[in-house]
Design a protein around this motif. Structure first.
Motif, PDB file in Angstrom:
ATOM      1  N   PHE A 385      34.899  57.284   9.980  1.00 30.83           N
ATOM      2  CA  PHE A 385      35.404  57.543  11.325  1.00 30.83           C
ATOM      3  C   PHE A 385      34.386  57.031  12.349  1.00 30.83           C
ATOM      4  O   PHE A 385      33.176  57.105  12.129  1.00 30.83           O
ATOM      5  CB  PHE A 385      35.626  59.042  11.506  1.00 30.83           C
ATOM      6  N   TYR A 386      34.904  56.505  13.453  1.00 34.34           N
ATOM      7  CA  TYR A 386      34.015  55.879  14.425  1.00 34.34           C
ATOM      8  C   TYR A 386      33.016  56.876  15.013  1.00 34.34           C
ATOM      9  O   TYR A 386      33.239  58.079  15.026  1.00 34.34           O
ATOM     10  CB  TYR A 386      34.805  55.205  15.542  1.00 34.34           C
ATOM     11  N   ARG A 387      31.911  56.359  15.492  1.00 32.39           N
ATOM     12  CA  ARG A 387      30.886  57.145  16.152  1.00 32.39           C
ATOM     13  C   ARG A 387      31.267  57.311  17.618  1.00 32.39           C
ATOM     14  O   ARG A 387      32.125  56.576  18.140  1.00 32.39           O
ATOM     15  CB  ARG A 387      29.526  56.449  16.019  1.00 32.39           C
ATOM     16  N   ALA A 388      30.622  58.237  18.293  1.00 33.25           N
ATOM     17  CA  ALA A 388      30.974  58.501  19.693  1.00 33.25           C
ATOM     18  C   ALA A 388      29.747  58.365  20.582  1.00 33.25           C
ATOM     19  O   ALA A 388      28.665  58.858  20.263  1.00 33.25           O
ATOM     20  CB  ALA A 388      31.560  59.903  19.842  1.00 33.25           C
ATOM     21  N   LEU A 545      20.374  53.750  20.866  1.00 30.58           N
ATOM     22  CA  LEU A 545      19.062  54.086  21.410  1.00 30.58           C
ATOM     23  C   LEU A 545      18.922  53.575  22.837  1.00 30.58           C
ATOM     24  O   LEU A 545      18.423  54.288  23.726  1.00 30.58           O
ATOM     25  CB  LEU A 545      17.965  53.502  20.515  1.00 30.58           C
ATOM     26  N   LYS A 546      19.378  52.346  23.091  1.00 27.83           N
ATOM     27  CA  LYS A 546      19.317  51.802  24.448  1.00 27.83           C
ATOM     28  C   LYS A 546      20.243  52.561  25.387  1.00 27.83           C
ATOM     29  O   LYS A 546      19.908  52.789  26.558  1.00 27.83           O
ATOM     30  CB  LYS A 546      19.682  50.321  24.432  1.00 27.83           C
ATOM     31  N   PHE A 547      21.380  52.968  24.875  1.00 21.46           N
ATOM     32  CA  PHE A 547      22.301  53.774  25.670  1.00 21.46           C
ATOM     33  C   PHE A 547      21.657  55.097  26.075  1.00 21.46           C
ATOM     34  O   PHE A 547      21.740  55.518  27.242  1.00 21.46           O
ATOM     35  CB  PHE A 547      23.583  54.024  24.859  1.00 21.46           C
ATOM     36  N   ALA A 569      25.002  60.571  21.895  1.00 23.01           N
ATOM     37  CA  ALA A 569      25.487  59.546  20.978  1.00 23.01           C
ATOM     38  C   ALA A 569      25.458  60.136  19.575  1.00 23.01           C
ATOM     39  O   ALA A 569      24.966  61.254  19.357  1.00 23.01           O
ATOM     40  CB  ALA A 569      24.634  58.283  21.068  1.00 23.01           C
ATOM     41  N   GLU A 570      25.990  59.393  18.636  1.00 23.54           N
ATOM     42  CA  GLU A 570      26.088  59.908  17.273  1.00 23.54           C
ATOM     43  C   GLU A 570      24.713  60.225  16.691  1.00 23.54           C
ATOM     44  O   GLU A 570      24.548  61.161  15.931  1.00 23.54           O
ATOM     45  CB  GLU A 570      26.804  58.888  16.395  1.00 23.54           C
ATOM     46  N   ARG A 571      23.711  59.454  17.078  1.00 22.30           N
ATOM     47  CA  ARG A 571      22.376  59.630  16.524  1.00 22.30           C
ATOM     48  C   ARG A 571      21.607  60.749  17.211  1.00 22.30           C
ATOM     49  O   ARG A 571      20.507  61.092  16.775  1.00 22.30           O
ATOM     50  CB  ARG A 571      21.586  58.332  16.622  1.00 22.30           C
TER      51      ARG A 571
END
Length: 1241
Positions: A385-388, A545-547, A569-571
């Motif tokens: 499933f896509y990350r957000a 990370l840049k986001f 973010a997902e991370r």
């Protein structure tokens, strides 16, 4: 007779007046739009002057759209020359074609579609058109009069019933009502808005002439045809499905069993608690009365003070074993230390290979759980499933405003939308200046073909900017643009190049119910492509990370003052867990330091400052702590050798556990050495004049003989408890328990060898009057003032208090009060246990001041729609078989308990099931797609291959899809299904064919093509949405009903087809929360195993001493129950972390009780003095060595994360207090009662 004739004449005259036309044909093109011609004439035969072929084609179109024109009032077919209409054939063909798009969304319910088409047919073709239609005309530049506006009078009942018949028809792709696509920017899609938009030439691009629908209550001048409701049928039409007409739904209410409560607590627990309290108090009162009576009867008897050895054979065996170990270790201290050093060094090679992780999936999801297997199955079939990447902008500095009669929330202010677009522009520019990874390189793009050029416009995005043409705000029109898309975000003006629109529930937040206009928050959503391989994830992680750095800079430096921002973010969670785990080292290190300082001062029996370096045990404290660290190091080495992944959280916290558990045994050994050294003359095998080495050997042998068995009982019990903890569901908890198990096992071995060796060296130092730490310095006399008592060990204050404390505690009046108070508290805790909340809120893992904490709160509080949930249908069905289709689909003639229908019915009770939006259904959309001739399906005439419905290439022509025999051609035939399902899944949705499945279903349906291009469908999924989930209870309940619905669907498939085809639910959070469905059972089974293990160990090690075993196990159970009561009182949730702490409480309670129990069992005093003797021997050690050693736990209250503060500080602090109180107060009292009952004292 004359009256009748006059009436007929009047009727004929009336009919002739109204049987006239207001419009016919088209006569002008104004602004690219055809305008009808105004007329005032009688209707004409529509089939005149047509060739047979033209007649046939026209008859087919009229039969399809306006069949009532071909029949008289009695249902008889009219001859062609008597079919009178106010429209010409060209008009019929044109409006028939224009209805194709509406047919794609409304024809799912035939009654709705009939009503909708009927009013169009009546307006254009009715022979008495002039009765309810009048027109406003205008003149074109070339002097042609045309119709500018049509005033169309509809009867109130027709408008209301027609709207009602269509109001529940759903769009399977989006799960939204179909009429929402046909209401423009109306805040509420009622009958007025629906009809109004279908005639709105200004805002509806598909309308050529303005039609003003006028509601009237009079029959004479209105189109007053009866409009049946959706639960009715017309002619041979098939009834509407339940999905599109709830009146046709079966009764299906989910019954939630009501819980019996008394004073807001569970009835059963209340009854158990009260019953236990009454019975136990009665038992203890009886024991007290018996004790008092016996004491009075024996008050004149001579007391027997004779001492005898009461140790049983099994205990003596353990004593002899540990005596030999103590003698050998004390005699060979250097060898013991060297062996330990070698073992530690060998473990270095394991440490090198140790694996650390902060991945939430690896920490909190069991790899062997059903939900984890389902996750892997979903990923292997459909991809992860896509990350957000999400941003929440809350307009706290802006006020609502009013335009006309409509009030808009702060999110609709122009400056709010400008702020959002400004931020979006910055996000879209990530990586463009430095040529690194950009959004289009990592975004989720459902229409992008593999290997195609990566374009930014292909990226899915969800925000209000999608409603603004070209993302350029026009102050005068932006509100209309936004409102136009709120109810109809899939309208042509709102569709985005990526194939869909921005769902308002994912673009706005901070509003109640469905009042989008009250929103105070704007949301930005960028779905990011996910990958299973770490190498493929590298550019994704780089962009995220840049986001995050951009958002951090935005929040700190250049956001508007009226904006409060939350982002993630997902991370983010994994990054924060890593960061916090490193930051937690500080408070934990402080607690270690405090514990170290305490041990240094408490371990030595310091008489006065002048003898500090003689009496202190600094070297012993340092050595003992190094031994604990060596045990931890060895445990980590073992984990490295077996490739077990561990978290920094475990590395931070486990040493605290092991250190607090391990140091108390050092206190026991030191105190025991002092006691033995002070009472050498009481040992019959001690001989005066022994050499130093023999004396040391003797003392350490006796010390281990005295303390070894109790150390063994407590250690083996703790190891057993933690070993049982390794069956926990959470990997982080399982590794935590495994780490602790191995550490405690090594620690026990090192304590009975290496620590004894360290104490032996320190004993030699003391015997030679050498200073601690400065062993080269020697003092000749230990005590200058009392040289004759130089070898008498110092007795501390705590030890001196034990004798009066024992006398006070064992008074019969005090004992009964203690028993009643402790039993009352236990009963209260028993009552409270069912009220403990189950779960683990994810924001507990991050600090309250973290941006992730704020982000998680925003997800809970602002986001309107919950996470998507996929109902995965495994392979096994034959989708060309109508019977198999019926167990899946949700349209006409589908089973009432089909997959789609059961999800739909569950959504109707969303307050119970937490399913908030019906699932999309690829099979229903395929049926609709294939049933629209000349609209959707196109093929390449040269090779028979697929062509997109938007293709204008000459070789691409519309398909003719053969319909099957089922329900007179309701669905495609067998071969047509197999041949055209790939076409459907590759077709891009367009304005005229919004059923194309590429954007919605391409990755959701797996099929295999044979050599002839026929597809066999295997696995597929159906996506629905949960409601907004805020608490652990919400998440757990959502998981519960997700599995319950899937189980019912699986059963229905088996019932109708006889096939065992499994359906299971999958959502991103299921792997974390599914385990809570069995949390209570898992917790009680784990606790039961631990208690059983403690019971067996105590029975065996105590030589089947049932008195001690019963007292110990009852106290253990009491502490566990009290801990659970504390959990409710202190808002601690039940989960695997708290479960492991409850398991720890068993081991810690045994630690508090076992030393006292062993001292009691080996006491040589008369039976009535044994409990008091045991308190005198080890009571001080329990307080100073176990209780006070754990005081540094208080430092954890200042931890960065709530998960440490709640589950470690609160629980461990409570455990230490409860353990001390039960071990030093209740346990001696209970042991006294059992002892007196056994010996009839």
């Amino acid at each position: 007779m004359k009256g009748t004739l006059l009436f007929l004449v009047i009727v004929c005259m009336w009919s002739s007046v109204y049987a006239r036309c207001s419009t016919r044909g088209d006569c002008a093109v104004i602004g690219g739009r055809l305008k009808p011609c105004p007329v005032d004439e009688e209707p004409k035969p529509i089939f005149d002057n047509l060739s047979p072929q033209e007649r046939h084609e026209l008859r087919e179109q009229i039969e399809r759209r306006c069949p009532h024109l071909l029949y008289d009032e009695n249902g008889n077919r009219l001859p062609d020359n008597q079919v009178m209409t106010c429209c010409d054939p060209v008009q019929v063909f044109r409006f028939s074609e224009s209805l194709n798009m509406g047919e794609g969304v409304l024809a799912r319910c035939p009654v709705c579609w009939r009503n909708f088409v009927r009013q169009i047919c009546e307006m254009n073709c009715s022979p008495d058109q002039a009765r309810f239609v009048n027109v406003t005309t205008n003149v074109s530049p070339d002097n042609i009069t045309y119709v500018e506006e049509i005033n169309y009078r509809l009867h109130h009942d027709f408008m209301i019933n027609s709207h009602k018949s269509c109001s529940e028809v759903m769009v399977p792709q989006s799960g939204m009502p179909a009429i929402n696509l046909m209401c423009g920017n109306a805040p509420v899609c009622d009958a007025d808005a629906w009809f109004g938009y279908t005639g709105d030439a200004t805002n509806n691009p598909f309308v050529d002439v303005q039609v003003n629908f006028i509601i009237t209550h009079t029959l004479e001048d209105s189109m007053n045809i009866y409009a049946p409701l959706c639960n009715e049928t017309i002619g041979d039409d098939i009834p509407c499905s339940c999905l599109d007409c709830t009146a046709n739904c079966p009764t299906s209410e989910i019954e939630v069993p009501s819980m019996c409560t008394v004073l807001s607590v569970n009835c059963i627990s209340f009854s158990v608690g009260i019953t236990f309290f009454v019975i136990s108090v009665i038992v203890f009162i009886i024991l007290a009365l018996l004790e008092v009576r016996r004491q009075r009867q024996s008050s004149g008897d001579t007391k027997n003070n004779e001492e005898k050895d009461n140790t049983n054979k099994l205990t003596k065996f353990f004593q002899n074993v540990f005596e030999k170990i103590g003698e050998f270790s004390a005699s060979n201290p250097i060898i013991m230390i060297m062996l330990t050093t070698w073992v530690v060094f060998a473990m270095t090679f394991g440490i090198i290979n140790i694996k650390l992780t902060a991945n939430p999936l690896e920490l909190w999801s069991d790899p062997d759980s059903v939900s984890r297997h389902e996750l892997n199955y979903f990923n292997s079939r459909f991809g992860p499933f896509y990350r957000a990447a999400q941003v929440y902008l809350t307009m706290k500095g802006l006020e609502p405003f009013q335009v006309g009669n409509v009030t808009y929330g702060p999110a609709f202010r122009v400056e709010a939308i400008q702020e959002l677009i400004k931020l979006e522009d910055a996000i879209l520019n990530i990586g463009r200046d430095d040529g690194t990874v950009k959004l289009e390189n990592v975004c989720y793009a459902p229409l992008r073909q593999p290997g195609a050029e990566q374009k930014l416009e292909d990226c899915v995005s969800m925000s209000v900017s999608a409603y603004i043409p070209n993302r350029i705000i026009n102050n005068n029109t932006y509100l209309n643009n936004v409102q136009n898309c709120l109810n109809n975000y899939l309208s042509p003006s709102c569709l985005q190049p990526w194939g869909g629109g921005a769902d308002p529930e994912l673009s706005f937040g901070g509003f109640e119910d469905d009042n989008f206009l009250a929103a105070d928050s704007l949301i930005i959503n960028y779905p990011i492509t996910n990958h299973l391989l770490e190498a493929d994830l590298e550019p994704v992680l780089d962009w995220e990370l840049k986001f995050l750095k951009l958002m951090e800079d935005y929040e700190r430096n250049w956001k508007a003052d009226f904006v409060d921002v939350a982002y993630g973010a997902e991370r983010s969670i994994e990054d924060e867990i890593q960061r916090v785990s490193e930051a937690e080292i500080v408070p934990i290190a402080i607690s270690y330091l405090l514990m170290f300082i305490y041990v240094i001062f408490a371990l030595g029996h310091i008489r006065r400052c002048s003898t500090f370096l003689l009496d202190s045990k600094i070297s012993v404290a340092i050595g003992s702590i190094l031994v604990v660290l060596a045990a931890l190091y060895c445990a980590m080495g073992i984990l490295g050798f077996v490739q077990v992944t561990i978290s920094l959280l475990a590395i931070n916290v486990i040493p605290f556990f092991v250190l607090s558990i391990g140091i108390d045994n050092v206190f026991l050994m030191v105190n025991s050495i002092h006691r033995i050294q002070s009472n050498l003359d009481k040992y019959s095998d001690y001989k005066e004049g022994m050499s130093f080495d023999k004396k040391r050997r003797f003392i350490f042998g006796k010390m281990m003989q005295s303390e070894g068995p109790s150390m063994f009982v407590s250690s083996i019990t703790q190891v057993t408890c933690f070993a049982v903890g390794t069956i926990a569901n959470f990997p982080a908890v399982r590794v935590f328990a495994l780490f602790a198990t191995i550490s405690l096992a090594f620690l026990f071995v090192f304590q009975i060898t290496t620590v004894v060796a360290i104490l032996s060296l320190d004993f030699k130092r003391c015997a030679q009057n050498r200073f601690d730490l400065f062993c080269c310095v020697q003092k000749k006399v230990l005590n200058d003032e009392e040289p004759l008592h130089s070898e008498i060990a110092h007795e501390g204050v705590t030890q001196k208090l034990m004798e009066p404390y024992a006398k006070f505690l064992l008074n019969w009046r005090v004992k009964i009060i203690v028993a009643i108070v402790f039993l009352a508290f236990m009963s209260i805790c028993t009552i409270l246990i069912p009220s403990i909340e189950v779960g683990l809120d994810q924001n507990l893992a991050v600090p309250p001041d973290s941006y992730v904490y704020k982000y998680l709160d925003a997800v809970n509080d602002i986001l309107r729609l919950g996470p998507p949930v996929f109902f995965v249908l495994k392979s096994g069905l034959n989708f060309t078989n109508p019977e198999h289709q019926n167990v899946v689909c949700g349209g006409q003639l589908c089973n009432d308990d089909s997959l789609t229908m059961q999800i739909f019915l569950a959504v109707q009770q969303k307050e119970i099931t937490y399913l908030g939006r019906i699932s999309n259904s690829w099979i229903d959309d395929f049926f609709d797609w294939s049933s629209l001739p000349g609209t959707c399906c196109k093929y390449n005439t040269t090779d028979g291959g697929f062509c997109s419905s938007m293709s204008s290439e000459p070789e691409c022509q519309f398909c003719t899809i053969p319909q099957g025999e089922f329900a007179n051609g309701l669905r495609p035939g067998t071969e047509a299904f197999q041949y055209y399902i790939p076409f459907f899944l590759q077709d891009t949705p367009t304005e005229t064919c919004n059923k194309g499945g590429l954007a919605s279903y391409y990755s959701n349906v797996n099929y295999v093509l044979d050599s002839e291009g026929r597809a066999t469908v295997h696995d597929s999924n159906f996506m629905a949405y949960h409601t907004n989930l805020k608490t652990s209870y919400d998440y757990i309940t959502a998981v519960k009903y997700g599995y319950e619905v899937s189980k019912n669907i699986t059963a229905a498939i088996h019932r109708h087809t006889g096939l065992d085809v499994e359906v299971f639910p999958y959502s991103v959070f299921y792997v974390y929360y599914a385990q809570y469905l069995t949390a209570w059972g898992d917790t009680f089974s784990s606790l039961a195993y631990c208690v059983l293990g403690a019971l067996l160990i105590n029975i065996v090690v105590t030589g089947f001493n049932f008195t001690i075993t019963l007292a110990t196990i009852f106290t253990v159970i009491m502490v566990v129950i009290d801990m659970m009561g504390i959990m409710y009182m202190w808002n601690i949730q039940m989960n695997a972390v708290s479960c492991i702490n409850l398991i720890v409480s068993i081991g810690i309670t045994v630690e508090f009780c076992s030393h006292l129990a062993y001292a009691y069992a080996t006491s040589s005093r008369p039976p009535d003095e044994r409990v008091a003797d045991a308190i005198k021997k080890v009571g001080a050690t329990i307080i100073t060595g176990i209780t006070f050693t754990n005081i540094p736990i208080i430092v954890l209250a200042f931890s960065y994360t709530e998960i440490i503060e709640i589950f470690f500080f609160r629980m461990l602090f409570s455990l230490v207090i409860l353990g001390c109180l039960h071990g030093m107060v209740f346990f001696p009292v209970l042991l006294s009662y059992l002892n007196n009952f056994k010996y009839k004292i």
